[in-house]
Design a protein around this motif. Structure first.
Motif, PDB file in Angstrom:
ATOM      1  N   MET A   1       4.917 -10.598 -21.178  1.00 28.36           N
ATOM      2  CA  MET A   1       4.386 -11.189 -19.997  1.00 28.36           C
ATOM      3  C   MET A   1       5.222 -10.919 -18.763  1.00 28.36           C
ATOM      4  SD  MET A   1       2.548 -14.593 -20.220  1.00 28.36           S
ATOM      5  CE  MET A   1       1.587 -15.097 -21.541  1.00 28.36           C
ATOM      6  N   ALA A   2       6.435 -10.605 -18.935  1.00 29.35           N
ATOM      7  CA  ALA A   2       7.298 -10.388 -17.789  1.00 29.35           C
ATOM      8  C   ALA A   2       6.888  -9.151 -17.019  1.00 29.35           C
ATOM      9  CB  ALA A   2       8.746 -10.265 -18.249  1.00 29.35           C
ATOM     10  N   ALA A   3       6.282  -8.172 -17.686  1.00 27.53           N
ATOM     11  CA  ALA A   3       5.889  -6.937 -17.010  1.00 27.53           C
ATOM     12  C   ALA A   3       4.566  -7.093 -16.285  1.00 27.53           C
ATOM     13  CB  ALA A   3       5.791  -5.803 -18.019  1.00 27.53           C
ATOM     14  N   GLY A   4       3.779  -8.143 -16.525  1.00 21.58           N
ATOM     15  CA  GLY A   4       2.472  -8.334 -15.906  1.00 21.58           C
ATOM     16  C   GLY A   4       2.561  -8.604 -14.415  1.00 21.58           C
ATOM     17  N   GLY A   5       3.604  -9.300 -13.965  1.00 23.50           N
ATOM     18  CA  GLY A   5       3.743  -9.629 -12.544  1.00 23.50           C
ATOM     19  C   GLY A   5       3.945  -8.387 -11.694  1.00 23.50           C
ATOM     20  N   PRO A   6       4.951  -7.560 -12.008  1.00 21.32           N
ATOM     21  CA  PRO A   6       5.163  -6.357 -11.196  1.00 21.32           C
ATOM     22  C   PRO A   6       4.007  -5.367 -11.313  1.00 21.32           C
ATOM     23  CG  PRO A   6       7.160  -6.876 -12.409  1.00 21.32           C
ATOM     24  CD  PRO A   6       6.101  -7.807 -12.891  1.00 21.32           C
ATOM     25  N   ALA A   7       3.341  -5.293 -12.459  1.00 20.48           N
ATOM     26  CA  ALA A   7       2.233  -4.355 -12.619  1.00 20.48           C
ATOM     27  C   ALA A   7       1.066  -4.764 -11.719  1.00 20.48           C
ATOM     28  CB  ALA A   7       1.789  -4.310 -14.076  1.00 20.48           C
ATOM     29  N   SER A   8       0.756  -6.070 -11.675  1.00 17.43           N
ATOM     30  CA  SER A   8      -0.343  -6.514 -10.816  1.00 17.43           C
ATOM     31  C   SER A   8       0.013  -6.350  -9.339  1.00 17.43           C
ATOM     32  CB  SER A   8      -0.723  -7.964 -11.128  1.00 17.43           C
ATOM     33  OG  SER A   8       0.347  -8.823 -10.805  1.00 17.43           O
ATOM     34  N   GLU A   9       1.295  -6.550  -9.009  1.00 20.94           N
ATOM     35  CA  GLU A   9       1.723  -6.331  -7.625  1.00 20.94           C
ATOM     36  C   GLU A   9       1.613  -4.854  -7.256  1.00 20.94           C
ATOM     37  OE1 GLU A   9       5.622  -7.935  -7.108  1.00 20.94           O
ATOM     38  OE2 GLU A   9       4.957  -9.988  -7.470  1.00 20.94           O
ATOM     39  N   LEU A  10       1.940  -3.979  -8.225  1.00 23.04           N
ATOM     40  CA  LEU A  10       1.823  -2.537  -7.983  1.00 23.04           C
ATOM     41  C   LEU A  10       0.357  -2.141  -7.792  1.00 23.04           C
ATOM     42  CD1 LEU A  10       3.228   0.189  -7.783  1.00 23.04           C
ATOM     43  CD2 LEU A  10       3.018   0.395 -10.262  1.00 23.04           C
ATOM     44  N   ILE A  11      -0.530  -2.714  -8.611  1.00 18.40           N
ATOM     45  CA  ILE A  11      -1.959  -2.421  -8.477  1.00 18.40           C
ATOM     46  C   ILE A  11      -2.469  -2.907  -7.119  1.00 18.40           C
ATOM     47  CG2 ILE A  11      -4.255  -3.017  -9.369  1.00 18.40           C
ATOM     48  CD1 ILE A  11      -2.973  -2.992 -12.179  1.00 18.40           C
ATOM     49  N   MET A  12      -2.073  -4.112  -6.718  1.00 19.70           N
ATOM     50  CA  MET A  12      -2.489  -4.656  -5.424  1.00 19.70           C
ATOM     51  C   MET A  12      -1.946  -3.792  -4.277  1.00 19.70           C
ATOM     52  SD  MET A  12      -4.490  -7.109  -5.951  1.00 19.70           S
ATOM     53  CE  MET A  12      -4.593  -8.002  -4.453  1.00 19.70           C
ATOM     54  N   PHE A  13      -0.733  -3.293  -4.408  1.00 21.44           N
ATOM     55  CA  PHE A  13      -0.134  -2.433  -3.385  1.00 21.44           C
ATOM     56  C   PHE A  13      -0.934  -1.126  -3.272  1.00 21.44           C
ATOM     57  CE2 PHE A  13       2.862   0.991  -2.267  1.00 21.44           C
ATOM     58  CZ  PHE A  13       3.204   0.563  -0.983  1.00 21.44           C
ATOM     59  N   ILE A  14      -1.287  -0.534  -4.423  1.00 21.33           N
ATOM     60  CA  ILE A  14      -2.058   0.714  -4.425  1.00 21.33           C
ATOM     61  C   ILE A  14      -3.436   0.481  -3.809  1.00 21.33           C
ATOM     62  CG2 ILE A  14      -3.172   2.424  -5.922  1.00 21.33           C
ATOM     63  CD1 ILE A  14      -0.697   2.151  -7.770  1.00 21.33           C
ATOM     64  N   VAL A  15      -4.092  -0.628  -4.150  1.00 23.19           N
ATOM     65  CA  VAL A  15      -5.398  -0.957  -3.578  1.00 23.19           C
ATOM     66  C   VAL A  15      -5.263  -1.145  -2.059  1.00 23.19           C
ATOM     67  CG1 VAL A  15      -7.201  -2.723  -3.486  1.00 23.19           C
ATOM     68  CG2 VAL A  15      -6.360  -1.907  -5.697  1.00 23.19           C
ATOM     69  N   ALA A  16      -4.223  -1.811  -1.611  1.00 25.83           N
ATOM     70  CA  ALA A  16      -4.015  -2.023  -0.172  1.00 25.83           C
ATOM     71  C   ALA A  16      -3.811  -0.685   0.541  1.00 25.83           C
ATOM     72  CB  ALA A  16      -2.814  -2.941   0.056  1.00 25.83           C
ATOM     73  N   ILE A  17      -3.078   0.244  -0.076  1.00 25.00           N
ATOM     74  CA  ILE A  17      -2.854   1.571   0.510  1.00 25.00           C
ATOM     75  C   ILE A  17      -4.183   2.326   0.593  1.00 25.00           C
ATOM     76  CG2 ILE A  17      -1.755   3.820   0.118  1.00 25.00           C
ATOM     77  CD1 ILE A  17       0.163   1.744   1.156  1.00 25.00           C
ATOM     78  N   LEU A  18      -5.013   2.253  -0.478  1.00 29.24           N
ATOM     79  CA  LEU A  18      -6.307   2.927  -0.472  1.00 29.24           C
ATOM     80  C   LEU A  18      -7.235   2.353   0.607  1.00 29.24           C
ATOM     81  CD1 LEU A  18      -6.977   3.338  -4.305  1.00 29.24           C
ATOM     82  CD2 LEU A  18      -6.397   5.127  -2.662  1.00 29.24           C
ATOM     83  N   VAL A  19      -7.276   1.037   0.721  1.00 26.29           N
ATOM     84  CA  VAL A  19      -8.113   0.399   1.749  1.00 26.29           C
ATOM     85  C   VAL A  19      -7.615   0.794   3.139  1.00 26.29           C
ATOM     86  CG1 VAL A  19      -8.752  -1.815   2.779  1.00 26.29           C
ATOM     87  CG2 VAL A  19      -8.889  -1.512   0.307  1.00 26.29           C
ATOM     88  N   ALA A  20      -6.311   0.766   3.367  1.00 27.39           N
ATOM     89  CA  ALA A  20      -5.757   1.142   4.677  1.00 27.39           C
ATOM     90  C   ALA A  20      -6.067   2.606   4.988  1.00 27.39           C
ATOM     91  CB  ALA A  20      -4.256   0.892   4.694  1.00 27.39           C
ATOM     92  N   GLY A  21      -5.983   3.467   3.996  1.00 25.66           N
ATOM     93  CA  GLY A  21      -6.312   4.881   4.199  1.00 25.66           C
ATOM     94  C   GLY A  21      -7.781   5.076   4.543  1.00 25.66           C
ATOM     95  N   SER A  22      -8.658   4.331   3.864  1.00 28.67           N
ATOM     96  CA  SER A  22     -10.094   4.427   4.149  1.00 28.67           C
ATOM     97  C   SER A  22     -10.402   3.943   5.558  1.00 28.67           C
ATOM     98  CB  SER A  22     -10.885   3.592   3.147  1.00 28.67           C
ATOM     99  OG  SER A  22     -10.697   4.092   1.851  1.00 28.67           O
ATOM    100  N   VAL A  23      -9.802   2.842   5.965  1.00 27.93           N
ATOM    101  CA  VAL A  23     -10.014   2.316   7.314  1.00 27.93           C
ATOM    102  C   VAL A  23      -9.487   3.305   8.354  1.00 27.93           C
ATOM    103  CG1 VAL A  23      -9.341   0.491   8.920  1.00 27.93           C
ATOM    104  CG2 VAL A  23     -10.094  -0.100   6.612  1.00 27.93           C
ATOM    105  N   ALA A  24      -8.310   3.874   8.114  1.00 25.67           N
ATOM    106  CA  ALA A  24      -7.742   4.849   9.052  1.00 25.67           C
ATOM    107  C   ALA A  24      -8.642   6.079   9.154  1.00 25.67           C
ATOM    108  CB  ALA A  24      -6.335   5.243   8.608  1.00 25.67           C
ATOM    109  N   GLY A  25      -9.190   6.541   8.028  1.00 22.92           N
ATOM    110  CA  GLY A  25     -10.097   7.690   8.055  1.00 22.92           C
ATOM    111  C   GLY A  25     -11.370   7.387   8.839  1.00 22.92           C
ATOM    112  N   ALA A  26     -11.929   6.196   8.623  1.00 24.68           N
ATOM    113  CA  ALA A  26     -13.139   5.808   9.352  1.00 24.68           C
ATOM    114  C   ALA A  26     -12.852   5.703  10.846  1.00 24.68           C
ATOM    115  CB  ALA A  26     -13.676   4.487   8.810  1.00 24.68           C
ATOM    116  N   LEU A  27     -11.731   5.119  11.214  1.00 19.32           N
ATOM    117  CA  LEU A  27     -11.368   5.013  12.634  1.00 19.32           C
ATOM    118  C   LEU A  27     -11.145   6.387  13.256  1.00 19.32           C
ATOM    119  CD1 LEU A  27      -8.993   1.913  12.680  1.00 19.32           C
ATOM    120  CD2 LEU A  27     -11.296   2.087  13.628  1.00 19.32           C
ATOM    121  N   ALA A  28     -10.541   7.295  12.513  1.00 17.07           N
ATOM    122  CA  ALA A  28     -10.327   8.646  13.022  1.00 17.07           C
ATOM    123  C   ALA A  28     -11.669   9.338  13.257  1.00 17.07           C
ATOM    124  CB  ALA A  28      -9.469   9.452  12.052  1.00 17.07           C
ATOM    125  N   TYR A  29     -12.622   9.162  12.339  1.00 16.11           N
ATOM    126  CA  TYR A  29     -13.944   9.766  12.489  1.00 16.11           C
ATOM    127  C   TYR A  29     -14.668   9.191  13.712  1.00 16.11           C
ATOM    128  CZ  TYR A  29     -18.809  10.941  11.699  1.00 16.11           C
ATOM    129  OH  TYR A  29     -20.081  11.391  11.867  1.00 16.11           O
TER     130      TYR A  29
END
Length: 159
Positions: A1-29
């Motif tokens: 269970m100790a590894a579940g916290g950092p893994a979910s934080e890593l997944i949330m970080f990756i999702v946040a990066i993907l969302v930010a990239g999508s928003v930046a691409g849309a704004l650039a367009y």
């Protein structure tokens, strides 16, 4: 269970990066699309500013010939820096808001020769042929509209 916290934080970080990239691409367009629209609109406005003309008749003495049909003569001067197409396909004429059919218009130079364009500072003649005479002494408005939307009007008194 100790590894579940950092893994979910890593997944949330990756999702946040993907969302930010999508928003930046849309704004650039969207920004690029707006920039192209402004550029096109600026070019169109520059064309309209370079294209200018004047109706140079004496509004109290409009030349007319004929006894039916009647031919009224209007002088147009190109006061802009661009060549103006001077044909019934490129120029519309209205008298008191009514479109004069192309078949009732002729476009000439001041010597009476048919022309298809007006050079800068050149004077051209639009002859409007009407089946019935305009009422003598009554005021009318002629409006000349070019193909790019530039228009000029003259209020005149019928002879």
């Amino acid at each position: 269970m100790a590894a579940g916290g950092p893994a979910s934080e890593l997944i949330m970080f990756i999702v946040a990066i993907l969302v930010a990239g999508s928003v930046a691409g849309a704004l650039a367009y969207v920004t690029n699309d707006i920039a192209h629209g402004i550029n096109d609109r600026g070019a169109m406005l520059a064309d309209r500013l370079r294209t200018d003309f004047a109706i140079i008749n004496d509004p109290n003495h409009i030349p007319v010939s004929g006894t039916g049909p009647y031919t009224y003569t209007f002088y147009i001067k190109n006061v802009g820096k661009e060549i103006i197409p001077f044909t019934s396909d490129a120029v519309q004429v209205f008298i008191d808001g009514n479109l004069v059919p192309a078949s009732q218009l002729s476009f000439e130079d001041t010597s009476g020769n048919t022309i298809t364009s007006l050079q800068p500072y050149q004077v051209g003649v639009i002859k409007v042929t009407l089946d019935t005479a305009l009422t003598s002494g009554q005021t009318y408005t002629i409006t000349v509209v070019l193909e790019n939307g530039v228009k000029r009007s003259l209020v005149f008194t019928a002879p």
